[in-house]
Design a protein around this motif. Structure first.
Motif, PDB file in Angstrom:
ATOM      1  N   MET A  30       0.826  -1.209   0.000  1.00  0.00           N
ATOM      2  CA  MET A  30       0.000   0.000   0.000  1.00  0.00           C
ATOM      3  C   MET A  30       0.861   1.260   0.000  1.00  0.00           C
ATOM      4  O   MET A  30       1.853   1.313   0.725  1.00  0.00           O
ATOM      5  CB  MET A  30      -0.894   0.021   1.246  1.00  0.00           C
ATOM      6  CG  MET A  30      -2.181  -0.732   1.023  1.00  0.00           C
ATOM      7  SD  MET A  30      -3.104  -1.054   2.526  1.00  0.00           S
ATOM      8  CE  MET A  30      -2.937   0.415   3.431  1.00  0.00           C
ATOM      9  N   PRO A  31       0.496   2.266  -0.798  1.00  0.00           N
ATOM     10  CA  PRO A  31       1.281   3.496  -0.817  1.00  0.00           C
ATOM     11  C   PRO A  31       1.277   4.147   0.567  1.00  0.00           C
ATOM     12  O   PRO A  31       0.282   4.044   1.287  1.00  0.00           O
ATOM     13  CB  PRO A  31       0.552   4.391  -1.815  1.00  0.00           C
ATOM     14  CG  PRO A  31      -0.442   3.546  -2.491  1.00  0.00           C
ATOM     15  CD  PRO A  31      -0.671   2.320  -1.688  1.00  0.00           C
ATOM     16  N   ASN A  32       2.388   4.761   0.890  1.00  0.00           N
ATOM     17  CA  ASN A  32       2.519   5.408   2.182  1.00  0.00           C
ATOM     18  C   ASN A  32       1.815   6.765   2.128  1.00  0.00           C
ATOM     19  O   ASN A  32       2.356   7.707   1.578  1.00  0.00           O
ATOM     20  CB  ASN A  32       4.027   5.586   2.424  1.00  0.00           C
ATOM     21  CG  ASN A  32       4.315   5.792   3.871  1.00  0.00           C
ATOM     22  OD1 ASN A  32       3.380   5.925   4.669  1.00  0.00           O
ATOM     23  ND2 ASN A  32       5.591   5.818   4.216  1.00  0.00           N
ATOM     24  N   SER A  33       0.600   6.848   2.648  1.00  0.00           N
ATOM     25  CA  SER A  33      -0.109   8.129   2.589  1.00  0.00           C
ATOM     26  C   SER A  33      -1.034   8.228   3.792  1.00  0.00           C
ATOM     27  O   SER A  33      -1.288   7.236   4.464  1.00  0.00           O
ATOM     28  CB  SER A  33      -0.939   8.219   1.306  1.00  0.00           C
ATOM     29  OG  SER A  33      -2.185   7.593   1.500  1.00  0.00           O
ATOM     30  N   ASP A  34      -1.528   9.447   4.054  1.00  0.00           N
ATOM     31  CA  ASP A  34      -2.497   9.555   5.156  1.00  0.00           C
ATOM     32  C   ASP A  34      -3.924   9.654   4.614  1.00  0.00           C
ATOM     33  O   ASP A  34      -4.834  10.133   5.269  1.00  0.00           O
ATOM     34  CB  ASP A  34      -2.146  10.729   6.087  1.00  0.00           C
ATOM     35  CG  ASP A  34      -1.904  12.003   5.289  1.00  0.00           C
ATOM     36  OD1 ASP A  34      -2.278  12.013   4.082  1.00  0.00           O
ATOM     37  OD2 ASP A  34      -1.353  12.964   5.841  1.00  0.00           O
ATOM     38  N   ILE A  37      -8.813   4.882   2.810  1.00  0.00           N
ATOM     39  CA  ILE A  37      -8.831   3.766   1.861  1.00  0.00           C
ATOM     40  C   ILE A  37     -10.277   3.530   1.420  1.00  0.00           C
ATOM     41  O   ILE A  37     -11.187   3.547   2.246  1.00  0.00           O
ATOM     42  CB  ILE A  37      -8.338   2.465   2.524  1.00  0.00           C
ATOM     43  CG1 ILE A  37      -6.859   2.590   2.889  1.00  0.00           C
ATOM     44  CG2 ILE A  37      -8.552   1.261   1.602  1.00  0.00           C
ATOM     45  CD1 ILE A  37      -6.361   1.435   3.732  1.00  0.00           C
ATOM     46  N   VAL A  38     -10.440   3.302   0.119  1.00  0.00           N
ATOM     47  CA  VAL A  38     -11.730   2.826  -0.379  1.00  0.00           C
ATOM     48  C   VAL A  38     -11.542   1.370  -0.750  1.00  0.00           C
ATOM     49  O   VAL A  38     -10.611   1.024  -1.474  1.00  0.00           O
ATOM     50  CB  VAL A  38     -12.203   3.648  -1.601  1.00  0.00           C
ATOM     51  CG1 VAL A  38     -13.314   2.897  -2.339  1.00  0.00           C
ATOM     52  CG2 VAL A  38     -12.711   5.021  -1.175  1.00  0.00           C
ATOM     53  N   GLU A  39     -12.405   0.511  -0.224  1.00  0.00           N
ATOM     54  CA  GLU A  39     -12.382  -0.894  -0.633  1.00  0.00           C
ATOM     55  C   GLU A  39     -13.674  -1.207  -1.374  1.00  0.00           C
ATOM     56  O   GLU A  39     -14.768  -0.959  -0.851  1.00  0.00           O
ATOM     57  CB  GLU A  39     -12.235  -1.833   0.577  1.00  0.00           C
ATOM     58  CG  GLU A  39     -12.082  -3.271   0.087  1.00  0.00           C
ATOM     59  CD  GLU A  39     -12.096  -4.349   1.179  1.00  0.00           C
ATOM     60  OE1 GLU A  39     -12.396  -4.041   2.346  1.00  0.00           O
ATOM     61  OE2 GLU A  39     -11.819  -5.512   0.818  1.00  0.00           O
ATOM     62  N   GLU A 101     -13.312  13.047  -0.749  1.00  0.00           N
ATOM     63  CA  GLU A 101     -11.972  13.362  -0.234  1.00  0.00           C
ATOM     64  C   GLU A 101     -10.963  12.457  -0.937  1.00  0.00           C
ATOM     65  O   GLU A 101     -11.336  11.403  -1.473  1.00  0.00           O
ATOM     66  CB  GLU A 101     -11.907  13.156   1.286  1.00  0.00           C
ATOM     67  CG  GLU A 101     -12.199  11.747   1.731  1.00  0.00           C
ATOM     68  CD  GLU A 101     -12.165  11.597   3.248  1.00  0.00           C
ATOM     69  OE1 GLU A 101     -11.091  11.721   3.834  1.00  0.00           O
ATOM     70  OE2 GLU A 101     -13.237  11.333   3.818  1.00  0.00           O
ATOM     71  N   PRO A 102      -9.692  12.847  -0.951  1.00  0.00           N
ATOM     72  CA  PRO A 102      -8.691  12.025  -1.639  1.00  0.00           C
ATOM     73  C   PRO A 102      -8.613  10.632  -1.016  1.00  0.00           C
ATOM     74  O   PRO A 102      -8.711  10.497   0.199  1.00  0.00           O
ATOM     75  CB  PRO A 102      -7.390  12.793  -1.398  1.00  0.00           C
ATOM     76  CG  PRO A 102      -7.803  14.171  -1.071  1.00  0.00           C
ATOM     77  CD  PRO A 102      -9.128  14.070  -0.379  1.00  0.00           C
ATOM     78  N   TYR A 103      -8.462   9.627  -1.857  1.00  0.00           N
ATOM     79  CA  TYR A 103      -8.417   8.249  -1.342  1.00  0.00           C
ATOM     80  C   TYR A 103      -7.500   7.351  -2.172  1.00  0.00           C
ATOM     81  O   TYR A 103      -7.173   7.663  -3.308  1.00  0.00           O
ATOM     82  CB  TYR A 103      -9.834   7.659  -1.292  1.00  0.00           C
ATOM     83  CG  TYR A 103     -10.469   7.382  -2.649  1.00  0.00           C
ATOM     84  CD1 TYR A 103     -10.315   6.162  -3.297  1.00  0.00           C
ATOM     85  CD2 TYR A 103     -11.236   8.351  -3.302  1.00  0.00           C
ATOM     86  CE1 TYR A 103     -10.897   5.908  -4.532  1.00  0.00           C
ATOM     87  CE2 TYR A 103     -11.826   8.103  -4.529  1.00  0.00           C
ATOM     88  CZ  TYR A 103     -11.652   6.869  -5.143  1.00  0.00           C
ATOM     89  OH  TYR A 103     -12.226   6.618  -6.369  1.00  0.00           O
ATOM     90  N   CYS A 127      -9.297   9.885  -6.520  1.00  0.00           N
ATOM     91  CA  CYS A 127      -8.537   8.631  -6.386  1.00  0.00           C
ATOM     92  C   CYS A 127      -7.069   8.895  -6.731  1.00  0.00           C
ATOM     93  O   CYS A 127      -6.758   9.348  -7.821  1.00  0.00           O
ATOM     94  CB  CYS A 127      -9.106   7.567  -7.315  1.00  0.00           C
ATOM     95  SG  CYS A 127      -8.161   6.039  -7.231  1.00  0.00           S
ATOM     96  N   LYS A 128      -6.186   8.614  -5.794  1.00  0.00           N
ATOM     97  CA  LYS A 128      -4.768   8.927  -5.997  1.00  0.00           C
ATOM     98  C   LYS A 128      -3.931   7.697  -6.334  1.00  0.00           C
ATOM     99  O   LYS A 128      -2.828   7.820  -6.862  1.00  0.00           O
ATOM    100  CB  LYS A 128      -4.191   9.609  -4.744  1.00  0.00           C
ATOM    101  CG  LYS A 128      -4.923  10.900  -4.375  1.00  0.00           C
ATOM    102  CD  LYS A 128      -4.887  11.928  -5.509  1.00  0.00           C
ATOM    103  CE  LYS A 128      -5.743  13.149  -5.228  1.00  0.00           C
ATOM    104  NZ  LYS A 128      -5.897  14.018  -6.400  1.00  0.00           N
TER     105      LYS A 128
END
Ligand code: SAM
Length: 257
Positions: A30-34, A37-39, A101-103, A127-128
């Motif tokens: 998983m990318p290192n981000s804050d 998560i969308v599943e 929001e960004p996910y 989506c990032k």
């Protein structure tokens, strides 16, 4: 976890991922981000269980029986807002963005709509990144490079927004029930937002008959004389095949067309 046995529903593409080592590898990749998560398609919650340990998760599940089960299994996480479950078809919930929001998207996708979901996520400015399990053949198409036999419109769209890589190949034995095809986990990290719809239409035409020349394919939709001029301006061979151009060439071609 709820231990009651569940009959998998074929119509929803239910192949539950049971191999713990694969689940762990997905979480490690998983990318290192804050970001949230969308599943999509939490199913029985085997992957969700790992994800909620790392971050808060917004999940979309179409199967109402599974939604009920997930609401019981994850009642604590739901109560603390670590997890939110949206019960319904994710494609219907998806407008220009899926959430506000960004996910990062992390999912073992239902294969019957996997390509559609990936294209939607690539187009979704919120989506990032996408870390998704799909049919291996589909992953190879998205991650292909110019000159590869399977280089396609999907590869060009992916390269237009970022980079794709295969994280791990996964055999049918990792799932219950076992799918008939091989699978792979693919990571797409987006660096920019996607090109527009008209560009995708051009790509569809360009790759409509992959073994024919690019010029022949494009001529079915665009003016042949104008295409001949453009090919000459861009120094493209009249006999070039669609998989032999790179993404930059496609963008130049698009601008001129
Ligand atoms: N995440 C679980 C796992 O890894 O074991 C299940 C993955 S299973 C391949 C795909 C999941 O997507 C199933 O739970 C299925 O019900 C769900 N699904 C299928 N179509 C869907 C849709 N249109 N919207 C939301 N979920 C969907």
């Amino acid at each position: 976890m709820n231990s009651e046995r569940v009959e998998a529903k074929k119509k929803f593409g239910q192949n539950f991922l049971k191999d713990e080592s694969v689940l762990r590898k997905i979480v490690e990749a998983m990318p290192n981000s804050d970001r949230k998560i969308v599943e999509i398609g939490p199913g029985l919650g085997d992957l969700t269980k790992f994800l909620v340990n790392v971050k808060s998760v917004e999940a979309f599940e179409v199967d109402t029986d599974l939604c009920k089960r997930l609401n019981v299994t994850f009642k604590d996480e739901i109560a603390t807002k670590r997890l939110r479950i949206n019960c319904g078809d994710v494609l219907e919930a998806w407008q220009s963005t899926l959430i506000d929001e960004p996910y990062d998207l992390v999912a073992n996708l239902p294969y019957y709509i996997a390509t559609n979901i990936i294209l939607k996520a690539l187009a979704d400015p919120m989506c990032k990144s996408l870390l998704v399990m799909v049919q291996r053949e589909v992953a190879l198409k998205f991650a292909a490079h110019t000159g590869d036999k399977v280089f396609s419109g999907l590869s060009v769209i992916t390269q237009s927004v970022g980079t794709a890589s295969i994280v791990i190949d996964v055999p049918p034995s990792a799932f219950d029930p076992m799918p008939k095809v091989d699978s792979a986990v693919m990571l797409i990290e987006k660096q920019r937002d996607r090109s527009d719809k008209a560009f995708e239409e051009m790509l569809k035409t360009a790759f409509s008959q992959p073994r024919k020349t690019l010029l022949k394919n494009l001529s079915s939709r665009y003016d042949k004389q104008r295409l001949l001029e453009i090919f000459e301006e861009l120094n493209l061979s009249m006999t070039i095949r669609p998989h032999q151009l790179d993404t930059t060439d496609y963008h130049q071609l698009y601008k001129k067309i």
